[in-house]
Scaffold this motif. Sequence first.
Motif, PDB file in Angstrom:
ATOM      1  N   ASN A 128      38.260  37.963  81.129  1.00 43.93           N
ATOM      2  CA  ASN A 128      38.542  39.146  81.993  1.00 43.93           C
ATOM      3  C   ASN A 128      37.837  39.003  83.407  1.00 43.93           C
ATOM      4  N   ASN A 129      37.494  37.592  83.835  1.00 43.08           N
ATOM      5  CA  ASN A 129      37.788  37.043  84.899  1.00 43.08           C
ATOM      6  C   ASN A 129      38.461  36.724  86.160  1.00 43.08           C
ATOM      7  N   ILE A 130      38.950  36.725  86.997  1.00 44.85           N
ATOM      8  CA  ILE A 130      39.942  36.250  87.824  1.00 44.85           C
ATOM      9  C   ILE A 130      39.326  35.049  88.330  1.00 44.85           C
ATOM     10  N   THR A 152      44.598  32.418  93.579  1.00 43.73           N
ATOM     11  CA  THR A 152      44.194  33.650  92.913  1.00 43.73           C
ATOM     12  C   THR A 152      44.394  33.794  91.426  1.00 43.73           C
ATOM     13  N   VAL A 153      43.560  33.765  90.505  1.00 39.38           N
ATOM     14  CA  VAL A 153      45.289  33.334  89.502  1.00 39.38           C
ATOM     15  C   VAL A 153      44.026  34.664  88.067  1.00 39.38           C
ATOM     16  N   THR A 161      45.123  44.926  82.485  1.00 41.15           N
ATOM     17  CA  THR A 161      45.112  44.944  83.673  1.00 41.15           C
ATOM     18  C   THR A 161      44.057  43.989  84.030  1.00 41.15           C
ATOM     19  N   ILE A 162      44.456  43.686  84.910  1.00 43.95           N
ATOM     20  CA  ILE A 162      43.201  42.875  86.209  1.00 43.95           C
ATOM     21  C   ILE A 162      41.769  42.663  86.320  1.00 43.95           C
ATOM     22  N   GLU A 166      34.657  38.040  90.066  1.00 43.55           N
ATOM     23  CA  GLU A 166      35.607  37.128  89.946  1.00 43.55           C
ATOM     24  C   GLU A 166      34.914  35.837  90.628  1.00 43.55           C
ATOM     25  N   SER A 167      35.296  34.781  89.549  1.00 38.03           N
ATOM     26  CA  SER A 167      34.545  33.548  88.939  1.00 38.03           C
ATOM     27  C   SER A 167      35.223  32.410  90.162  1.00 38.03           C
ATOM     28  N   ARG A 168      34.128  32.172  91.318  1.00 35.53           N
ATOM     29  CA  ARG A 168      34.695  30.871  92.640  1.00 35.53           C
ATOM     30  C   ARG A 168      34.573  30.142  92.894  1.00 35.53           C
TER      31      ARG A 168
END
Length: 407
Positions: A128-130, A152-153, A161-162, A166-168
């Motif tokens: 669920n994280n982008i 971005t993925v 639902t995107i 965020e996971s950087r």
Amino acid sequence: GFFQSYAVEVDVKDDSNATCLYAKWMMRFLIKYETNSSEYKNATLDLSSSVTHNGSVCGSDSQAALLAVQFGEGHSWSINFTKTDETYQGDFITFTYNTDDAAVFPDAKRKGPITVVVKDTMRPVQLNNIFVCHNTDFLEAENVTQIFWNVTVQAFVQNGTIGTKESRCRADTPTAAPTVLPTVANVTTASTTTVSPAPTTAPKPVENPDTGNYSLKSGNKTCLLATVGLQLNVSQDKPLLININPRTTSADGTCGNTTATLKLNDGNSTLIGFTFVVKNSSASVQKFYLKEVNVTLLNRLNGSVISSADNNNFSKWDAFLGSSYMCRKEQTLEINEAFQIHTFNLWIQPFLVEANKFSTAEECFADSDLNFLIPIAVGMALGFLIILVFVSYIIGRRKSRTGYQSV
């Protein structure tokens, strides 16, 4: 120092037309190739304005997701993703460039498609994280440098639902420009962007593979049992380590009285076969051993063979017939100069399985040696403790006598 390339945006849909895999990124390729005059030239391959994403797959708990794009004159790139109960991550990247593209590879000596497989360095991302990474990342293998930035993925998108969290990547700083999340679904777009790459961080070391449980049946009866973690090394100069994912790996093969074969298929991209035989089949006391191992890497887009290797001269993992073989330590199987297989937590029984359970195990030398040393170490520690207590007792007695005599 400035790259000019096309940004690619891909939105993969499932059967209900909901987003299941989303990505937007920029990349380019630096390739060294040989010319007809035996000289080497450097070529730069950028994404074209026309990009397709045929062959992309949503993925599931038992199947890897695949993000695949095609561009230019026969070039393609793909990355597969696997998931656990809590995270997803990229496993490896497959890049195919076509030297028949004379505009990019003039006077190329080797003609046709050339495929390079690289272990992905993406760390696990919470479901669920982008995943977002503005900074530049480099992957090098076999005269090819792949460069990525503004990535971005999100794989295994839940309920179409995107994610908004965020996971950087490590290279990004808290002050990096925020990512604009997509609002238009089901698109594959390209736009010209000029960006400046920044230094990248060192790749994350490959962890040991997860242990998988595999079995074969003859009719309704289990005839082969195997528990093992597998790691494939497909490069000699720069080790490329690919962990075989048991969640996406299926088992097939054959059982016999004197020969048994276990075939493992990891997501139609990696095939590994193990062949066991019984030696001294006419003797009263018989043993089995591993005789042959073969490996095949496939292009998931079209099923074509990227490379393969076979070694039928092994004499390993031997145990008495009716027993199993166990080795918890890491072992290495040398297929040829370019292929190795590392095994972890191995437990195998290819013959005479009873009641769907492993029989008594014969352990490998490394495990037996460890089991032999542990009691010795414990005994030595206890011996040292006894000597220490005895010496303390003698010293105490002497002090008591000295005190009594002085009185």
